[in-house]
Design a protein around this motif. Structure first.
Motif, PDB file in Angstrom:
ATOM      1  N   THR A  18      21.854  60.937 107.555  1.00 55.56           N
ATOM      2  CA  THR A  18      21.155  59.751 107.067  1.00 55.56           C
ATOM      3  C   THR A  18      22.086  58.566 106.896  1.00 55.56           C
ATOM      4  N   LEU A  19      23.343  58.810 106.567  1.00 48.98           N
ATOM      5  CA  LEU A  19      24.295  57.711 106.388  1.00 48.98           C
ATOM      6  C   LEU A  19      24.433  56.877 107.660  1.00 48.98           C
ATOM      7  N   GLY A  20      24.231  57.511 108.814  1.00 49.17           N
ATOM      8  CA  GLY A  20      24.263  56.756 110.065  1.00 49.17           C
ATOM      9  C   GLY A  20      23.126  55.762 110.150  1.00 49.17           C
ATOM     10  N   TYR A  21      21.967  56.123 109.604  1.00 49.08           N
ATOM     11  CA  TYR A  21      20.822  55.210 109.579  1.00 49.08           C
ATOM     12  C   TYR A  21      21.057  54.087 108.565  1.00 49.08           C
ATOM     13  N   THR A  22      21.690  54.440 107.419  1.00 48.05           N
ATOM     14  CA  THR A  22      21.991  53.433 106.403  1.00 48.05           C
ATOM     15  C   THR A  22      22.925  52.371 106.964  1.00 48.05           C
ATOM     16  N   VAL A 143      14.480  56.751 103.759  1.00 50.44           N
ATOM     17  CA  VAL A 143      14.945  56.120 102.524  1.00 50.44           C
ATOM     18  C   VAL A 143      16.362  55.590 102.724  1.00 50.44           C
ATOM     19  N   GLY A 144      17.192  56.368 103.416  1.00 49.21           N
ATOM     20  CA  GLY A 144      18.538  55.890 103.730  1.00 49.21           C
ATOM     21  C   GLY A 144      18.510  54.625 104.571  1.00 49.21           C
ATOM     22  N   ALA A 145      17.577  54.578 105.520  1.00 49.42           N
ATOM     23  CA  ALA A 145      17.431  53.378 106.341  1.00 49.42           C
ATOM     24  C   ALA A 145      17.018  52.186 105.487  1.00 49.42           C
ATOM     25  N   SER A 151      20.272  46.673 101.178  1.00 52.42           N
ATOM     26  CA  SER A 151      21.652  46.280 100.874  1.00 52.42           C
ATOM     27  C   SER A 151      22.066  45.037 101.652  1.00 52.42           C
ATOM     28  N   ALA A 152      21.578  44.903 102.877  1.00 51.15           N
ATOM     29  CA  ALA A 152      21.912  43.720 103.672  1.00 51.15           C
ATOM     30  C   ALA A 152      21.428  42.450 102.990  1.00 51.15           C
ATOM     31  N   PHE A 153      20.218  42.511 102.399  1.00 54.16           N
ATOM     32  CA  PHE A 153      19.648  41.326 101.761  1.00 54.16           C
ATOM     33  C   PHE A 153      20.132  41.143 100.326  1.00 54.16           C
ATOM     34  N   ALA A 154      20.216  42.252  99.570  1.00 55.87           N
ATOM     35  CA  ALA A 154      20.507  42.150  98.147  1.00 55.87           C
ATOM     36  C   ALA A 154      21.994  42.146  97.830  1.00 55.87           C
ATOM     37  N   VAL A 155      22.812  42.752  98.707  1.00 54.56           N
ATOM     38  CA  VAL A 155      24.252  42.851  98.467  1.00 54.56           C
ATOM     39  C   VAL A 155      25.062  42.150  99.562  1.00 54.56           C
ATOM     40  N   GLY A 156      24.669  42.369 100.821  1.00 51.60           N
ATOM     41  CA  GLY A 156      25.436  41.807 101.923  1.00 51.60           C
ATOM     42  C   GLY A 156      25.523  40.296 101.878  1.00 51.60           C
ATOM     43  N   ARG A 157      24.367  39.622 101.764  1.00 44.48           N
ATOM     44  CA  ARG A 157      24.344  38.159 101.758  1.00 44.48           C
ATOM     45  C   ARG A 157      24.886  37.556 100.467  1.00 44.48           C
ATOM     46  N   THR A 268      13.192  39.602  99.338  1.00 45.69           N
ATOM     47  CA  THR A 268      13.042  40.444 100.521  1.00 45.69           C
ATOM     48  C   THR A 268      13.448  41.872 100.215  1.00 45.69           C
ATOM     49  N   SER A 269      14.408  42.048  99.305  1.00 47.65           N
ATOM     50  CA  SER A 269      14.785  43.409  98.918  1.00 47.65           C
ATOM     51  C   SER A 269      13.635  44.121  98.208  1.00 47.65           C
ATOM     52  N   LEU A 270      12.712  43.357  97.586  1.00 42.50           N
ATOM     53  CA  LEU A 270      11.513  43.965  97.010  1.00 42.50           C
ATOM     54  C   LEU A 270      10.629  44.562  98.096  1.00 42.50           C
ATOM     55  N   LEU A 271      10.544  43.874  99.228  1.00 43.31           N
ATOM     56  CA  LEU A 271       9.797  44.398 100.366  1.00 43.31           C
ATOM     57  C   LEU A 271      10.359  45.752 100.778  1.00 43.31           C
ATOM     58  N   VAL A 272      11.679  45.834 100.826  1.00 44.65           N
ATOM     59  CA  VAL A 272      12.339  47.063 101.241  1.00 44.65           C
ATOM     60  C   VAL A 272      12.199  48.143 100.172  1.00 44.65           C
ATOM     61  N   ALA A 273      12.275  47.752  98.885  1.00 47.41           N
ATOM     62  CA  ALA A 273      12.112  48.725  97.809  1.00 47.41           C
ATOM     63  C   ALA A 273      10.706  49.323  97.836  1.00 47.41           C
ATOM     64  N   ALA A 274       9.700  48.474  98.060  1.00 52.56           N
ATOM     65  CA  ALA A 274       8.326  48.978  98.171  1.00 52.56           C
ATOM     66  C   ALA A 274       8.175  49.868  99.395  1.00 52.56           C
ATOM     67  N   ASN A 275       8.897  49.526 100.462  1.00 52.33           N
ATOM     68  CA  ASN A 275       8.925  50.366 101.658  1.00 52.33           C
ATOM     69  C   ASN A 275       9.414  51.772 101.309  1.00 52.33           C
ATOM     70  N   VAL A 276      10.452  51.855 100.492  1.00 56.35           N
ATOM     71  CA  VAL A 276      10.994  53.157 100.073  1.00 56.35           C
ATOM     72  C   VAL A 276       9.953  53.957  99.310  1.00 56.35           C
ATOM     73  N   VAL A 277       9.225  53.292  98.416  1.00 52.20           N
ATOM     74  CA  VAL A 277       8.183  53.988  97.653  1.00 52.20           C
ATOM     75  C   VAL A 277       7.131  54.553  98.597  1.00 52.20           C
ATOM     76  N   GLY A 278       6.736  53.760  99.611  1.00 55.07           N
ATOM     77  CA  GLY A 278       5.772  54.244 100.595  1.00 55.07           C
ATOM     78  C   GLY A 278       6.300  55.410 101.402  1.00 55.07           C
ATOM     79  N   VAL A 279       7.560  55.312 101.797  1.00 51.62           N
ATOM     80  CA  VAL A 279       8.194  56.381 102.569  1.00 51.62           C
ATOM     81  C   VAL A 279       8.206  57.689 101.790  1.00 51.62           C
ATOM     82  N   LEU A 280       8.481  57.613 100.487  1.00 54.27           N
ATOM     83  CA  LEU A 280       8.605  58.823  99.670  1.00 54.27           C
ATOM     84  C   LEU A 280       7.256  59.420  99.285  1.00 54.27           C
ATOM     85  N   THR A 281       6.284  58.574  98.989  1.00 54.69           N
ATOM     86  CA  THR A 281       5.036  59.084  98.427  1.00 54.69           C
ATOM     87  C   THR A 281       3.976  59.430  99.470  1.00 54.69           C
TER      88      THR A 281
END
Length: 412
Positions: A18-22, A143-145, A151-157, A268-281
């Motif tokens: 998964t780290l490769g996808y991250t 989730v790793g993806a 991270s690109a939006f919330a930490v990278g930039r 935009t990181s909220l979009l990704v966080a909600a994406n994670v919730v969808g992926v998991l549930t």
């Protein structure tokens, strides 16, 4: 070795892969995160910016099916290592881009490496788990993806970019980290014997693993003419249109409405966080209730509703809620389109890579067109409304295709 120990090692292998996808998604979306800055520095038009933002999906169109067949035969261990090394080198090259042509060329190379990750991880899961247990392991790497994208939006930039000295330094060092990881994964995969287990786990014989013309023609015919898989391809195309369109342009859209670059990135990181919730549930619930096709319908409608909210609302809580709803909707679609192929009659674990390759070879036409259409329609109209309207319509198409799958072939 006990079954419990095997499962633990299987999950550990998925986590390591998964780290490769991250890393990939951080690198992929480091460009959208810095898109407004890169547009100004390199003098890109809206259309050129849209082409670059959609260049990685564009790469999938001509090579995805071939990459999927190679992954099926070579195995996920070496395939994942090769993919990481390719996109790592490409990200380093992208840090030296002097204009649109060089930026586009390096971004296309990132897409070449990305195909091996996209198809290698479903193949890894199909090798390690039975078909009815692929939903949760698929959620792990997705989730790793999402973590990489967020991270690109919330930490990278807002954090790493200024700390390192700008987008070029961020691109360079993220590429170096990816190269180091690729070498580490190659060692791990060899020690775990992942590729050695590939043929045995799939129940394949020598003919199944051959790259001969006859074997390739046989597998392609089976995959390309599979009626259920064709409907999953429709869902995948619309899903990628929505995902890449929203993730590629949402920060710039928010900046145009008055958000600062940092605030746009965090939103935009909220979009990704909600994406994670969808992926998991979503896949967990769908697998428990045996309603994967129904889940496709619901997620398509939810994503379309969320985009409509982004389209029609101003700044405020309604906009933030619409962003979250959109992310949850297309997040639920992501694991489903990867988990369904191994359970299809005639596909199974043996042809998972080829089947997912088919989905993305066609689907990434949507992934490419999403960012491009938004940028082009903005150039023509001066508004993001037409582009977002197209993305909202894609959610309805997903619901219709999911409904056909459910009522023609049954739910599962």
């Amino acid at each position: 070795m006990s079954d419990r120990m095997r499962r633990r090692r299987a999950y550990a292998a998925v986590v390591a892969g998964t780290l490769g996808y991250t890393c990939l998604m951080f690198i992929w979306f480091s460009l959208p995160a810095y898109l407004s800055t890169i547009i100004d520095e390199l003098g890109l038009s809206g259309t050129q910016a849209g082409v670059v933002a959609g260049a990685v999906p564009l790469t999938y169109i001509p090579i995805a099916l071939f990459t999927g067949m190679v992954v099926d035969r070579v195995g996920p261990g070496r395939s994942l290592a090769a993919g990481v090394l390719i996109y790592g080198v490409a990200q380093v090259a992208r840090s030296f881009a002097a204009g649109f042509p060089s930026l586009l060329a390096a971004t296309l190379l990132i897409g070449v490496g990305a195909t091996a990750i996209t198809f290698g991880l479903p193949k890894l899961v199909s090798v390690l788990f039975p078909p009815d247990e692929t939903g949760f392991p698929s959620s792990i790497y997705l989730v790793g993806a999402s973590a990489g994208t967020a991270s690109a939006f919330a930490v990278g930039r807002p954090v790493l970019g200024p700390l390192l000295g700008g987008w070029r330094a961020l691109f360079f060092w993220s590429g170096v980290v990816a190269i180091a990881y690729g070498l580490c994964w190659f060692v791990v995969a060899r020690r775990l014997g992942i590729d050695a287990r590939n043929r045995a786990a799939n129940g394949a014989n020598a003919a199944d693993s051959s790259l001969s013309l006859a074997a390739i023609r046989r597998d392609l015919t089976l995959v390309l003419t599979h009626r259920e898989l064709q409907l999953v391809v429709v869902v995948g195309t619309m899903y990628l249109l929505i995902a890449h369109g929203m993730q590629g342009w949402l920060p710039t859209l928010l900046e145009s409405r008055g958000y600062s670059p940092d605030r746009a990135g965090r939103t935009t990181s909220l979009l990704v966080a909600a994406n994670v919730v969808g992926v998991l549930t979503v896949p967990a619930v769908a697998d428990r209730l045996g309603v994967r096709r129904t889940a496709l319908m619901v997620c398509g409608l939810v994503a379309g509703l969320g985009i409509t909210g982004v389209l029609s609302s101003g700044l405020g809580l309604l906009l933030l809620g619409s962003v979250v709803v959109t992310g949850f909707g297309f997040g639920g679609l992501s694991p489903l389109i990867r988990a369904i192929p191994p359970e299809l009659e005639g596909i199974g674990a043996r042809l998972t890579g080829t089947a997912v390759g088919f989905i993305f070879a066609v689907g990434e036409i949507g992934g490419f067109l999403g960012p491009v259409l938004i940028g082009t329609l903005y150039d023509l109209t001066g508004s993001y409304v037409p582009g977002l309207g197209l993305l909202a319509s894609a959610g309805l198409v997903i619901a219709v295709a999911g409904g056909v799958l459910r009522y023609r072939y049954g739910d599962s």
